[in-house]
Enzyme design. Structure first.
Site, PDB file in Angstrom:
ATOM      1  N   GLY A   1       0.723  -5.170   0.819  1.00  0.00           N
ATOM      2  CA  GLY A   1      -0.433  -5.280  -0.084  1.00  0.00           C
ATOM      3  C   GLY A   1      -0.060  -5.912  -1.408  1.00  0.00           C
ATOM      4  O   GLY A   1      -0.916  -6.428  -2.116  1.00  0.00           O
TER       5      GLY A   1
ATOM      6  N   ALA B   1       0.863  -1.190   0.000  1.00  0.00           N
ATOM      7  CA  ALA B   1       0.000   0.000   0.000  1.00  0.00           C
ATOM      8  C   ALA B   1       0.898   1.239   0.000  1.00  0.00           C
ATOM      9  O   ALA B   1       2.060   1.184   0.401  1.00  0.00           O
ATOM     10  CB  ALA B   1      -0.881  -0.009   1.235  1.00  0.00           C
TER      11      ALA B   1
ATOM     12  N   GLU C   1      -0.256  -9.512  -0.705  1.00  0.00           N
ATOM     13  CA  GLU C   1      -1.688  -9.784  -0.474  1.00  0.00           C
ATOM     14  C   GLU C   1      -2.460  -9.814  -1.782  1.00  0.00           C
ATOM     15  O   GLU C   1      -3.362 -10.628  -1.962  1.00  0.00           O
ATOM     16  CB  GLU C   1      -2.249  -8.733   0.485  1.00  0.00           C
ATOM     17  CG  GLU C   1      -1.698  -8.907   1.897  1.00  0.00           C
ATOM     18  CD  GLU C   1      -2.098  -7.778   2.808  1.00  0.00           C
ATOM     19  OE1 GLU C   1      -1.842  -6.604   2.461  1.00  0.00           O
ATOM     20  OE2 GLU C   1      -2.676  -8.050   3.868  1.00  0.00           O
TER      21      GLU C   1
ATOM     22  N   GLU D   1       4.359  -5.118   7.247  1.00  0.00           N
ATOM     23  CA  GLU D   1       3.540  -4.081   7.867  1.00  0.00           C
ATOM     24  C   GLU D   1       3.886  -3.838   9.329  1.00  0.00           C
ATOM     25  O   GLU D   1       3.830  -2.711   9.812  1.00  0.00           O
ATOM     26  CB  GLU D   1       2.058  -4.438   7.754  1.00  0.00           C
ATOM     27  CG  GLU D   1       1.497  -4.305   6.353  1.00  0.00           C
ATOM     28  CD  GLU D   1       1.709  -5.550   5.500  1.00  0.00           C
ATOM     29  OE1 GLU D   1       2.522  -6.410   5.853  1.00  0.00           O
ATOM     30  OE2 GLU D   1       1.041  -5.649   4.455  1.00  0.00           O
TER      31      GLU D   1
HETATM   32  N1  T1G Z   1       4.594   3.513  -0.126  1.00  0.00           N
HETATM   33  C1  T1G Z   1       5.025   4.733  -0.538  1.00  0.00           C
HETATM   34  N2  T1G Z   1       6.282   4.979  -0.972  1.00  0.00           N
HETATM   35  C2  T1G Z   1       7.143   3.950  -0.970  1.00  0.00           C
HETATM   36  C3  T1G Z   1       6.763   2.648  -0.545  1.00  0.00           C
HETATM   37  C4  T1G Z   1       5.426   2.452  -0.111  1.00  0.00           C
HETATM   38  N3  T1G Z   1       4.983   1.279   0.262  1.00  0.00           N
HETATM   39  N4  T1G Z   1       7.858   1.854  -0.660  1.00  0.00           N
HETATM   40  C5  T1G Z   1       8.846   2.609  -1.125  1.00  0.00           C
HETATM   41  N5  T1G Z   1       8.440   3.852  -1.317  1.00  0.00           N
HETATM   42  C6  T1G Z   1       9.223   4.963  -1.847  1.00  0.00           C
HETATM   43  C7  T1G Z   1      10.346   5.375  -0.906  1.00  0.00           C
HETATM   44  O1  T1G Z   1       9.866   6.308   0.054  1.00  0.00           O
HETATM   45  C8  T1G Z   1      11.321   5.992  -1.885  1.00  0.00           C
HETATM   46  O2  T1G Z   1      10.789   7.275  -2.201  1.00  0.00           O
HETATM   47  C9  T1G Z   1      11.169   5.135  -3.134  1.00  0.00           C
HETATM   48  O3  T1G Z   1       9.877   4.501  -3.022  1.00  0.00           O
HETATM   49  C10 T1G Z   1      12.231   4.063  -3.243  1.00  0.00           C
HETATM   50  O4  T1G Z   1      12.181   3.323  -2.015  1.00  0.00           O
HETATM   51  C11 T1G Z   1      -2.768  -3.103   3.053  1.00  0.00           C
HETATM   52  C12 T1G Z   1      -1.252  -1.715   4.795  1.00  0.00           C
HETATM   53  C13 T1G Z   1      10.188  -1.784  -1.669  1.00  0.00           C
HETATM   54  C14 T1G Z   1      12.118  -2.820  -0.428  1.00  0.00           C
HETATM   55  O5  T1G Z   1       6.349  -1.676   3.902  1.00  0.00           O
HETATM   56  O6  T1G Z   1      10.558  -1.773   1.953  1.00  0.00           O
HETATM   57  O7  T1G Z   1       0.902  -2.743   2.241  1.00  0.00           O
HETATM   58  O8  T1G Z   1      12.775   8.605  -1.446  1.00  0.00           O
HETATM   59  O9  T1G Z   1      14.531   3.914  -1.355  1.00  0.00           O
HETATM   60  O10 T1G Z   1      15.867   0.583  -1.256  1.00  0.00           O
HETATM   61  O11 T1G Z   1      -1.595  -4.782   4.117  1.00  0.00           O
HETATM   62  O12 T1G Z   1      11.019   0.707  -0.430  1.00  0.00           O
HETATM   63  O13 T1G Z   1      12.464   8.025  -3.853  1.00  0.00           O
HETATM   64  O14 T1G Z   1      10.934   9.689  -2.754  1.00  0.00           O
HETATM   65  O15 T1G Z   1      13.209   2.130  -0.106  1.00  0.00           O
HETATM   66  O16 T1G Z   1      14.987  -0.249  -3.517  1.00  0.00           O
HETATM   67  C15 T1G Z   1       3.873  -2.453   3.083  1.00  0.00           C
HETATM   68  C16 T1G Z   1       8.105  -0.500   2.013  1.00  0.00           C
HETATM   69  C17 T1G Z   1       3.124  -1.158   3.057  1.00  0.00           C
HETATM   70  C18 T1G Z   1       7.374  -1.819   1.769  1.00  0.00           C
HETATM   71  C19 T1G Z   1      12.467  -0.945  -2.063  1.00  0.00           C
HETATM   72  N6  T1G Z   1       5.047  -2.354   2.230  1.00  0.00           N
HETATM   73  N7  T1G Z   1       9.138  -0.270   1.032  1.00  0.00           N
HETATM   74  O17 T1G Z   1      13.665  -0.565  -1.408  1.00  0.00           O
HETATM   75  O18 T1G Z   1      13.992   1.716  -2.469  1.00  0.00           O
HETATM   76  S1  T1G Z   1       1.689  -1.189   4.101  1.00  0.00           S
HETATM   77  C20 T1G Z   1       6.224  -1.932   2.740  1.00  0.00           C
HETATM   78  C21 T1G Z   1      10.315  -0.923   1.127  1.00  0.00           C
HETATM   79  C22 T1G Z   1       0.667  -2.316   3.337  1.00  0.00           C
HETATM   80  C23 T1G Z   1      -1.408  -3.649   3.309  1.00  0.00           C
HETATM   81  C24 T1G Z   1      -0.526  -2.779   4.114  1.00  0.00           C
HETATM   82  C25 T1G Z   1      11.356  -0.533   0.126  1.00  0.00           C
HETATM   83  C26 T1G Z   1      11.516  -1.537  -1.018  1.00  0.00           C
HETATM   84  P1  T1G Z   1      11.811   8.466  -2.582  1.00  0.00           P
HETATM   85  P2  T1G Z   1      13.546   2.785  -1.379  1.00  0.00           P
HETATM   86  P3  T1G Z   1      14.727   0.334  -2.195  1.00  0.00           P
END
Ligand code: T1G
Length: 707
Positions: A105, A65, A108, A128
């Site tokens: 997500g 998400a 999921e 999450e």
């Molecule tokens: N939402 C918004 N922005 C995100 C994002 C996300 N989920 N993931 C990454 N970004 C942005 C980050 O801020 C950065 O932005 C750019 O993408 C590159 O990220 C319903 C509720 C995927 C392993 O927790 O772990 O799903 O600085 O530098 O090192 O159940 O990003 O370029 O402006 O980290 O290659 C669950 C979080 C969400 C994954 C990639 N998902 N992201 O790592 O790049 S909650 C997460 C990461 C959810 C559902 C629930 C990592 C990555 P900017 P980066 P990276």
């Protein structure tokens, strides 16, 4: 972006390919969920399409998400109308074809599909909990059905990324293809194989593996006990467990409803707000204001370390752990041998603990080459000096490095406080010199404080930032001053904790307050671990130079008595032989009372809150001075340093973010009051006063001139 732009349906013969295209990581941002639903409906309505494949454009499947959407007014689709709910009601089979990441997500969504294909290097997970929530898209209900409750509990409460090669063994994916394969073609091939297979395998119908929990309902309390230490003061991990328990005790739809209830309890809680803040702060810290994106990065293929002591050995391990060959040297053959033995022992301890396989230890050790002297390291791409923290020891080393190292090599010092400009001044290439301050133990702590000297070239700075990322660190820039950002912001805390003893506190009382707050160890116990002699010289240097750091007779006395901490069996606490458990020492209590009496300091009782705020506000005040001087670019950078350098509890966001919860005006007023009571060391930073007057959040504060 319009829905059509972020998700589109392409036809490849009789297979419809749903392409999610929302850079940079295909997060489920605005319009993405709606786009997936629209394409799913279109594919089901098209008689020419027999099956569908879902893929992510660019470097990954779906990363989850859109975290930026939480805590905002952005509406989420109601339960029952989200892609997670509609995919497995599709009349036609949908295959998730995963490369890069399928997280949160994203996984999921894939589990809502009927089948999952992944490339070998793909990573899958439900992280999450790391941002203070739980998988709210059916993950707590579907993952136990695919991987079994125990495995699901481990993955969901740890938030770890699981490689596809593991995921297929757990039953999460149906096929793993080589990285060289085109994931879309692989998805289409799989879709053609199953296009006519019925009934469609819906994960929700798969109850077999849930039997594991029905046969052994104790697994839920078992994991509650096993996470207790790491999940202290937090709610999300326990809600995750409750949601998986619901998957094993309720019908699917009721389990989904229960998951939503447990999710709603978390998403706007302080814990989730703090963890979301930390997530973005860690990405913001990598951005150097004013540095163009196309500054050339000096890639490195190898490294050298000068100094085989505890820090030098840990730094060498940091490179070896990430596949880089590293040469290490020392002033004496004996020192080098001792250093190499310490490295072997460190790895062997990890193998014994089961956190490192023996063959991996052997591979890492083989990358660390002890060498006799400077001529052996001359061709290395980067060299890190990690010798005794004294300028007259470091300078001659940089003179020598300047003579021998190939042009363009990065000349870095691991100094934690000494003047980088003075070190660079003995070289003919100050533009290649910077600080690379590792935190002990260097191979474990994730923070790398990158210190920019006045002559450090932009490409050097950018290259060192990149170097940190490549060895698994979080690189954060600090300007050049005594103690840079991390130790300078920490210094008042280290003073205030001893001054509290002069006023009537005891080490164990202060340590308990800080452990209850969320630190893994109390500051006095940490001092005993690090060695009280380490801070003695720095404290003396600062006290001679700055009235804010007056001498600390109690702390000095312990060092003068030879009580250095664990390494001498006694420091603030006393230690039984071979046991690291701190025990209150009546001798120290008596010493504290005696010196306080000699100093004539009035004794009194303290509340926990006052102890906490005396320590943290003293550092907050210094942090505001650091911002005002431009030593830090952002308040959030200071938080990243405190999270990863000092173990500040992550679910409180960081020093500045935590103080914002109190309110910058209240923080200022309290500091001003202590200024009246205690004098100069509590003089409020003018920058803090300005923030208080403007109502600017500390965590959002920027150094003057930084946009
Ligand atoms: N939402 C918004 N922005 C995100 C994002 C996300 N989920 N993931 C990454 N970004 C942005 C980050 O801020 C950065 O932005 C750019 O993408 C590159 O990220 C319903 C509720 C995927 C392993 O927790 O772990 O799903 O600085 O530098 O090192 O159940 O990003 O370029 O402006 O980290 O290659 C669950 C979080 C969400 C994954 C990639 N998902 N992201 O790592 O790049 S909650 C997460 C990461 C959810 C559902 C629930 C990592 C990555 P900017 P980066 P990276």
């Amino acid at each position: 972006m319009s829905e059509a732009a972020v998700v589109r349906l392409e036809k490849r013969g009789d297979i419809g390919v749903i392409i999610v295209d929302y850079p940079p990581v295909n997060a489920l941002g605005p319009g993405v969920a709606e786009g997936i639903i629209a394409c799913l409906q279109e594919g089901n309505a098209d008689p020419a399409i027999k099956a569908m494949v879902m893929v992510g454009a660019g470097r990954s499947f779906i990363a989850g998400a859109d975290i930026r959407g939480f805590g905002t007014a952005r509406k989420r689709l109601p339960l029952g109308e989200r892609p997670y709910d509609l995919l497995d009601r599709s009349a036609k089979p949908v295959v998730a074809a995963i490369h890069g990441f399928a997280l949160g997500g994203g996984l999921e969504t894939a589990m809502g599909c009927h089948y999952r294909v992944a490339t070998k290097s793909a990573k899958l997970g439900l992280p999450e909990v790391l941002i203070g929530i739980l998988p709210g898209g059916g993950g707590t209900q579907r993952l136990p059905r695919l991987a079994g409750p125990k495995r699901a509990l481990e993955m969901i409460t740890s938030g770890r990324h699981v490689p596809a090669s593991e995921a297929i063994n757990y039953g999460i994916v149906d096929r793993v293809v080589d990285d060289s394969a085109d994931i879309v073609d692989a998805g289409i091939a799989f879709a053609r194989e199953i296009a006519d297979k019925r009934p469609l395998p819906r994960v929700r119908d798969n109850e077999t593996k849930l039997q594991e929990a029905r046969d052994n309902p104790g697994i839920f309390d078992d994991i509650r006990k096993s996470i207790a230490r790491r999940a202290r003061n937090q709610k999300a991990p326990y809600n995750c467990i409750a949601a998986v328990e619901a998957a094993c005790t309720l019908p699917f739809d009721q389990g989904m409803a229960r998951e939503q209830e447990l999710f709603e309890e978390l998403v706007n809680a302080d814990e989730a707000k703090a963890l979301r803040y930390a997530f973005f702060a860690e990405r913001e810290v990598a951005k150097i204001p004013g540095l163009s994106k196309d500054v050339p990065i000096r890639e490195f293929k190898n490294a050298a370390v000068v100094g085989a002591g505890t820090m030098g050995g840990g730094i060498a391990m940091s490179f070896a752990d990430f596949g880089f060959p590293v040469k290490i040297m020392d002033a004496t053959a004996e020192g080098l041998a001792k250093g190499m033995q310490r490295i072997r022992d460190n790895y062997a301890t990890s193998v014994k603990r089961g956190s490192l396989a023996q063959d991996e230890m052997d591979r890492r050790l083989a990358r660390i080459e002890p060498v006799a002297g400077y001529d052996d390291i001359a061709q290395q791409d980067v060299v890190i000096e990690a010798v005794f923290e004294q300028m007259d020891v470091k300078k001659p080393i940089f003179v020598k490095l300047d003579e021998v190292m190939k042009p363009g090599a990065l000349l870095l010092s691991n100094t934690s406080a000494l003047d980088i400009d003075e070190i660079a001044s003995v070289t003919k290439r100050p533009q290649d010199v910077a600080g690379a301050h590792f935190f002990s133990p260097a191979n474990v702590m994730k923070l790398l404080e990158v210190v920019r000297g006045s002559k450090t070239a932009p490409d050097t700075l950018a290259s060192v930032m990149q170097l940190g990322k490549k060895i698994g660190k979080i690189s954060a820039v600090a300007g050049n001053c005594d103690g840079f950002l991390a130790n300078r912001s920490r210094a008042p805390f280290n003073s205030e904790m001893v001054i509290l003893l002069e006023e009537g506190c005891l080490p164990a009382q202060v340590d308990k307050v800080m452990v209850d707050f969320g630190y893994p160890m109390g500051p006095f116990a940490v001092g005993d671990l690090a060695g009280l002699d380490v801070g003695y010289a720095g404290r003396k240097r600062r006290a001679d130079a700055n009235p804010n750091y007056r001498r600390l007779p109690i702390a000095d006395k312990l060092v003068e008595m030879g009580r250095y901490g664990q390494k001498t069996g006694a420091g603030w606490y006393k230690y039984e032989k071979g046991d690291r458990t701190p025990h209150t020492d009546p001798e120290v209590t008596a010493l504290i009372k005696q010196i306080s009496a000699e100093m004539g300091v009035p004794q009194r009782e303290f509340t926990d809150q006052e102890i906490l705020r005396r320590l943290l506000f003293s550092s907050l005040n210094e942090a505001c001075k650091i911002l005002e001087e431009g030593i830090a670019y952002r308040g959030s950078d200071i938080d990243v340093m405190w999270l990863h350098g000092f173990g500040f509890p992550r679910y409180r966001g960081g020093l500045m973010f935590w103080a914002d919860g109190i309110g910058v005006r209240d923080v200022y007023n309290q500091i001003a009051a202590w200024h009246q009571q205690y004098g100069e060391r509590w003089a409020p930073s003018p920058f803090l006063r300005q923030l208080a007057e403007n109502g600017t959040k500390l965590s959002a504060a920027k150094a003057p001139g930084i946009a």
